[in-house]
Design an enzyme around this catalytic site. Structure first.
Site, PDB file in Angstrom:
ATOM      1  N   ASP A  40      -7.338  -1.502  -6.771  1.00 24.47           N
ATOM      2  CA  ASP A  40      -6.270  -0.859  -7.001  1.00 24.47           C
ATOM      3  C   ASP A  40      -6.158  -0.249  -8.171  1.00 24.47           C
ATOM      4  O   ASP A  40      -5.159  -0.188  -8.798  1.00 24.47           O
ATOM      5  CB  ASP A  40      -5.216  -1.494  -6.458  1.00 24.47           C
ATOM      6  CG  ASP A  40      -5.107  -1.917  -4.799  1.00 24.47           C
ATOM      7  OD1 ASP A  40      -6.198  -1.471  -4.344  1.00 24.47           O
ATOM      8  OD2 ASP A  40      -4.036  -2.481  -4.624  1.00 24.47           O
ATOM      9  N   ASP A  78      -5.169   1.106  -2.540  1.00 21.89           N
ATOM     10  CA  ASP A  78      -3.672   1.009  -1.622  1.00 21.89           C
ATOM     11  C   ASP A  78      -3.429   2.210  -1.133  1.00 21.89           C
ATOM     12  O   ASP A  78      -3.398   3.328  -1.852  1.00 21.89           O
ATOM     13  CB  ASP A  78      -2.562   0.487  -2.644  1.00 21.89           C
ATOM     14  CG  ASP A  78      -1.729  -0.210  -1.828  1.00 21.89           C
ATOM     15  OD1 ASP A  78      -2.019  -1.161  -1.120  1.00 21.89           O
ATOM     16  OD2 ASP A  78      -0.479  -0.401  -2.562  1.00 21.89           O
ATOM     17  N   HIS A  80      -0.860   3.967   1.625  1.00 17.81           N
ATOM     18  CA  HIS A  80       0.615   3.859   2.332  1.00 17.81           C
ATOM     19  C   HIS A  80       0.866   4.907   3.044  1.00 17.81           C
ATOM     20  O   HIS A  80       0.648   6.096   2.531  1.00 17.81           O
ATOM     21  CB  HIS A  80       1.542   3.056   1.682  1.00 17.81           C
ATOM     22  CG  HIS A  80       1.457   1.650   0.986  1.00 17.81           C
ATOM     23  ND1 HIS A  80       0.831   0.857   1.800  1.00 17.81           N
ATOM     24  CD2 HIS A  80       1.502   1.261  -0.216  1.00 17.81           C
ATOM     25  CE1 HIS A  80       0.563  -0.260   1.159  1.00 17.81           C
ATOM     26  NE2 HIS A  80       1.111   0.107  -0.037  1.00 17.81           N
ATOM     27  N   HIS A  84       6.560   3.398   4.620  1.00 21.84           N
ATOM     28  CA  HIS A  84       5.834   2.269   4.867  1.00 21.84           C
ATOM     29  C   HIS A  84       6.643   1.054   4.829  1.00 21.84           C
ATOM     30  O   HIS A  84       7.770   1.180   4.197  1.00 21.84           O
ATOM     31  CB  HIS A  84       4.750   2.052   3.833  1.00 21.84           C
ATOM     32  CG  HIS A  84       3.986   1.156   4.124  1.00 21.84           C
ATOM     33  ND1 HIS A  84       3.924  -0.255   3.508  1.00 21.84           N
ATOM     34  CD2 HIS A  84       2.750   0.920   5.152  1.00 21.84           C
ATOM     35  CE1 HIS A  84       2.816  -0.859   4.013  1.00 21.84           C
ATOM     36  NE2 HIS A  84       1.931  -0.289   4.877  1.00 21.84           N
ATOM     37  N   HIS A 113       5.112   3.863  -3.154  1.00 18.91           N
ATOM     38  CA  HIS A 113       4.124   3.750  -4.220  1.00 18.91           C
ATOM     39  C   HIS A 113       2.563   4.164  -3.342  1.00 18.91           C
ATOM     40  O   HIS A 113       2.575   3.875  -2.127  1.00 18.91           O
ATOM     41  CB  HIS A 113       3.593   2.664  -4.851  1.00 18.91           C
ATOM     42  CG  HIS A 113       3.550   1.350  -3.893  1.00 18.91           C
ATOM     43  ND1 HIS A 113       4.351   0.785  -3.487  1.00 18.91           N
ATOM     44  CD2 HIS A 113       2.053   1.023  -3.786  1.00 18.91           C
ATOM     45  CE1 HIS A 113       3.718  -0.069  -2.770  1.00 18.91           C
ATOM     46  NE2 HIS A 113       2.395  -0.195  -2.836  1.00 18.91           N
ATOM     47  N   LYS A 138      -6.395   0.460   2.017  1.00 14.83           N
ATOM     48  CA  LYS A 138      -5.672  -0.804   2.786  1.00 14.83           C
ATOM     49  C   LYS A 138      -4.334  -0.410   2.819  1.00 14.83           C
ATOM     50  O   LYS A 138      -3.834   0.394   1.825  1.00 14.83           O
ATOM     51  CB  LYS A 138      -5.905  -2.285   2.098  1.00 14.83           C
ATOM     52  CG  LYS A 138      -5.625  -2.167   0.593  1.00 14.83           C
ATOM     53  CD  LYS A 138      -6.224  -3.335  -0.028  1.00 14.83           C
ATOM     54  CE  LYS A 138      -5.780  -3.296  -1.386  1.00 14.83           C
ATOM     55  NZ  LYS A 138      -4.236  -3.348  -1.704  1.00 14.83           N
ATOM     56  N   CYS A 183      -2.699  -8.217  -5.043  1.00 17.94           N
ATOM     57  CA  CYS A 183      -3.801  -7.705  -4.485  1.00 17.94           C
ATOM     58  C   CYS A 183      -5.058  -8.311  -5.056  1.00 17.94           C
ATOM     59  O   CYS A 183      -6.066  -8.701  -4.145  1.00 17.94           O
ATOM     60  CB  CYS A 183      -3.751  -6.206  -4.454  1.00 17.94           C
ATOM     61  SG  CYS A 183      -2.386  -5.406  -3.557  1.00 17.94           S
TER      62      CYS A 183
HETATM   63 ZN   LIG Z   1       1.249  -1.399  -1.668  1.00 14.76          ZN
END
Ligand SMILES: [Zn+2]
Length: 235
Positions: A40, A78, A80, A84, A113, A138, A183
């Site tokens: 990330d 990341d 989303h 989310h 984010h 992810k 993460c």
């Molecule tokens: Zn996130």
């Protein structure tokens, strides 16, 4: 020192479990059976991003310098949906950094984010890992978060990363990136769960440290056999 004291001191430093082949000449040699995982390193978590991690930009030169030592590199993003389940804005009356209960457990609520396809979700421009072979995204299921690059937050839904690494004969992962206590930690611990040796390269990570979460994450990682090293340990 007595031998037992030496062993205890070694164990405290995580040295006893280090594989002798990997640790030849005092430096770890990753080789073909190891992968660097860059977690990330995206605009959202960097300076000026929607969920900026303090000092996040400082991991980039460290990761860029590590990259040539690795034959295998995996990058995560990341990724989303809008609205989310991990966003505070999704729930009325909730603020970022509060928690809520979802059907898979307690979820920390974050500012919006890393929304799919936005500049905020793009990899940091200064990150230079041209030999990376896989980008794994992810957190793309709207109802479920995924800190880990291996499993979503229900601890059941696989991202496919373990299968990919195993199919390529990879036995050891070195985890870097953002953020140490979320993460990175979950990725390293799930790597252990999936049967890999796992190292976290501390100076190639930065934490969010929400209510002591950074110290707690290191403790939890140690209990799962994740080894804590510095970038200077790799040669
Ligand atoms: Zn996130």
């Amino acid at each position: 020192m007595h031998r037992r004291t030496v062993l205890q001191a070694g164990a405290a430093l995580g040295l006893v479990a280090l594989s002798p082949q990997l640790f030849a000449a005092g430096k770890l040699k990753p080789g073909g059976k190891a992968a660097l995982i860059v977690v990330d390193v995206q605009n959202c978590f960097l300076e000026g991003g929607t969920l900026a991690v303090k000092g996040g930009n400082e991991v980039i030169p460290v990761i860029n310098a590590l990259a040539p030592s690795f034959e295998n590199i995996v990058v995560t993003q990341d990724w989303h949906t809008a609205g989310h389940a991990s966003f505070a804005s999704t729930y009325s009356g909730k603020k970022p950094f509060e928690t809520t209960k979802l059907n898979y457990g307690t979820q920390v609520l974050w500012p919006d984010h890393c929304v799919q396809g936005t500049e905020d979700a793009a990899l940091g421009k200064e990150l230079k890992v041209p030999t990376a072979q896989l980008i794994i995204r992810k957190g793309f299921h709207k109802e479920m978060d995924s800190y880990s690059a291996f499993e979503e937050a229900d601890h059941k839904t696989a991202t496919g990363l373990a299968g990919y690494l195993k199919a390529r004969g990879i036995k050891t992962v070195f985890v870097t990136g953002l953020a140490t206590d979320f993460c990175v930690a979950w990725t390293a611990m799930d790597a252990r769960k999936a049967g890999f040796d796992a190292y976290v390269i501390e100076d190639a990570t930065r934490g969010i440290d929400l209510n002591g979460s950074l110290a707690a994450a290191w403790k939890q990682m140690a209990s799962k056999g994740v080894k804590r090293i510095q970038s200077s340990d790799i040669g």
